[in-house]
Design an enzyme around this catalytic site. Sequence first.
Site, PDB file in Angstrom:
ATOM      1  N   HIS A 123       7.577   1.212 -10.396  1.00  0.00           N
ATOM      2  CA  HIS A 123       7.375  -0.148  -9.898  1.00  0.00           C
ATOM      3  C   HIS A 123       6.955  -1.034 -11.067  1.00  0.00           C
ATOM      4  O   HIS A 123       7.002  -0.604 -12.225  1.00  0.00           O
ATOM      5  CB  HIS A 123       6.314  -0.103  -8.792  1.00  0.00           C
ATOM      6  CG  HIS A 123       6.200  -1.356  -7.985  1.00  0.00           C
ATOM      7  ND1 HIS A 123       7.282  -2.088  -7.574  1.00  0.00           N
ATOM      8  CD2 HIS A 123       5.090  -2.004  -7.497  1.00  0.00           C
ATOM      9  CE1 HIS A 123       6.867  -3.126  -6.867  1.00  0.00           C
ATOM     10  NE2 HIS A 123       5.547  -3.106  -6.811  1.00  0.00           N
TER      11      HIS A 123
ATOM     12  N   HIS B  86      -0.691   1.883  -5.242  1.00  0.00           N
ATOM     13  CA  HIS B  86      -0.817   1.000  -6.398  1.00  0.00           C
ATOM     14  C   HIS B  86      -1.684  -0.196  -6.023  1.00  0.00           C
ATOM     15  O   HIS B  86      -1.997  -0.419  -4.843  1.00  0.00           O
ATOM     16  CB  HIS B  86       0.550   0.552  -6.923  1.00  0.00           C
ATOM     17  CG  HIS B  86       1.351  -0.269  -5.954  1.00  0.00           C
ATOM     18  ND1 HIS B  86       1.842   0.233  -4.774  1.00  0.00           N
ATOM     19  CD2 HIS B  86       1.751  -1.574  -6.005  1.00  0.00           C
ATOM     20  CE1 HIS B  86       2.510  -0.709  -4.147  1.00  0.00           C
ATOM     21  NE2 HIS B  86       2.469  -1.814  -4.861  1.00  0.00           N
TER      22      HIS B  86
ATOM     23  N   ASP C 169       5.727   1.390  -3.509  1.00  0.00           N
ATOM     24  CA  ASP C 169       6.950   0.652  -3.789  1.00  0.00           C
ATOM     25  C   ASP C 169       7.626   1.281  -4.997  1.00  0.00           C
ATOM     26  O   ASP C 169       6.945   1.736  -5.907  1.00  0.00           O
ATOM     27  CB  ASP C 169       6.615  -0.793  -4.112  1.00  0.00           C
ATOM     28  CG  ASP C 169       5.922  -1.535  -2.990  1.00  0.00           C
ATOM     29  OD1 ASP C 169       5.650  -0.913  -1.937  1.00  0.00           O
ATOM     30  OD2 ASP C 169       5.598  -2.713  -3.166  1.00  0.00           O
TER      31      ASP C 169
ATOM     32  N   HIS D  62      -1.359  -3.503  -5.852  1.00  0.00           N
ATOM     33  CA  HIS D  62      -0.923  -4.791  -5.336  1.00  0.00           C
ATOM     34  C   HIS D  62      -1.669  -5.054  -4.037  1.00  0.00           C
ATOM     35  O   HIS D  62      -1.981  -4.121  -3.269  1.00  0.00           O
ATOM     36  CB  HIS D  62       0.591  -4.821  -5.123  1.00  0.00           C
ATOM     37  CG  HIS D  62       1.346  -5.103  -6.387  1.00  0.00           C
ATOM     38  ND1 HIS D  62       2.677  -4.781  -6.565  1.00  0.00           N
ATOM     39  CD2 HIS D  62       0.951  -5.689  -7.558  1.00  0.00           C
ATOM     40  CE1 HIS D  62       3.062  -5.157  -7.777  1.00  0.00           C
ATOM     41  NE2 HIS D  62       2.045  -5.697  -8.398  1.00  0.00           N
TER      42      HIS D  62
ATOM     43  N   ASP E 286      -1.059  -6.208  -1.103  1.00  0.00           N
ATOM     44  CA  ASP E 286      -0.558  -5.827   0.216  1.00  0.00           C
ATOM     45  C   ASP E 286      -0.655  -4.321   0.478  1.00  0.00           C
ATOM     46  O   ASP E 286      -0.304  -3.862   1.566  1.00  0.00           O
ATOM     47  CB  ASP E 286       0.887  -6.298   0.408  1.00  0.00           C
ATOM     48  CG  ASP E 286       1.837  -5.792  -0.661  1.00  0.00           C
ATOM     49  OD1 ASP E 286       1.433  -5.719  -1.832  1.00  0.00           O
ATOM     50  OD2 ASP E 286       2.997  -5.484  -0.332  1.00  0.00           O
ATOM     51  N   HIS E 287      -1.162  -3.579  -0.486  1.00  0.00           N
ATOM     52  CA  HIS E 287      -1.337  -2.132  -0.315  1.00  0.00           C
ATOM     53  C   HIS E 287      -2.792  -1.699  -0.409  1.00  0.00           C
ATOM     54  O   HIS E 287      -3.079  -0.521  -0.183  1.00  0.00           O
ATOM     55  CB  HIS E 287      -0.523  -1.376  -1.365  1.00  0.00           C
ATOM     56  CG  HIS E 287       0.953  -1.541  -1.200  1.00  0.00           C
ATOM     57  ND1 HIS E 287       1.756  -0.580  -0.635  1.00  0.00           N
ATOM     58  CD2 HIS E 287       1.773  -2.583  -1.504  1.00  0.00           C
ATOM     59  CE1 HIS E 287       3.013  -1.005  -0.605  1.00  0.00           C
ATOM     60  NE2 HIS E 287       3.033  -2.217  -1.131  1.00  0.00           N
TER      61      HIS E 287
END
Length: 304
Positions: A143, A63, A213, A65, A67-68
């Site tokens: 998520h 996804h 997540d 975000h 941090d990914h």
Amino acid sequence: MTQWELVVLGSGSAKPTALRAPSAQALCVGRKIYLVDCGEGTQMQLCKASLPLERVAAVFITHLHADHSLGIFGLIASLSMSGRTAPIEIFAHPDFKPILEAVIAFFVVHLNFEVIFHPLPQTPGEVIYTDRQLFVSTIPLHHRIPTVGFKFQEHERVPNIYPHVVEKYGLTRQQIATLKRGDDIQLDDGEFLRAADVLYHRYKPRTFAYMSDTLYTASALPFVKGVQLLYHEATYRHELLELAKTTGHSTAQQAAQFALLAEVEQLLIGHYSARYANPKPLIDEAKAIFPNTTLARELDRYQI
């Protein structure tokens, strides 16, 4: 037999810590590396793990975000300076394509290889990638934004035929080949040999599933049933269940319950909240339900 090795590159969640990198894992199969998520600094983690950047064949981003996904830009910039000519495939939400193209155009002067972008479908169980070694299908996750998990599965090899069957019936090469294709044969005396009765596999195809997540998602169970290694996020202890629900995450207890119901062989948990300087409370909570649980730690390696 080609080795399958999973290397944890990042086990942290959104807020960085001194000991944890953002989400990223490398599945190494033969000479290829398949990256799953690509948080900031992933290329540095690959270097620390002694994994050559040039071996990265495909990147699967769950996804959008930060941090990914932020690490993909630095990775491509570095690859452009390495003399790479082989294409790299990137799987992500459709909205990522214009961002990726804009950043590459701005920062990368000479791109000598093709970046092939594949928009992820939102339909679960769809095969999105295949090569000679394995294929990858999608897992439904839940998520705050569209998110997809991934299941890596080795191709099933041609089955073997029991040696005593060949000897007993004096089977020819053509008959053996027919049975191995899964087709039944009729012998000279009129007797039928069913392929299902005389074939066997030396080992089960290897499987790895990645779920991060996500809230606890029962609808994902059929898609990961019986996998050998399952990575499932475990951001919080169960005492923070309401916070997990609000932020779209799972607790360690929920990850273990999912693994138990999915009948997986081994559970790997990660994506720890920065509030846990030591994730021991998370592993203790998970092991109470699913004993074969391991903490994801940077640069740890797992044979599948």
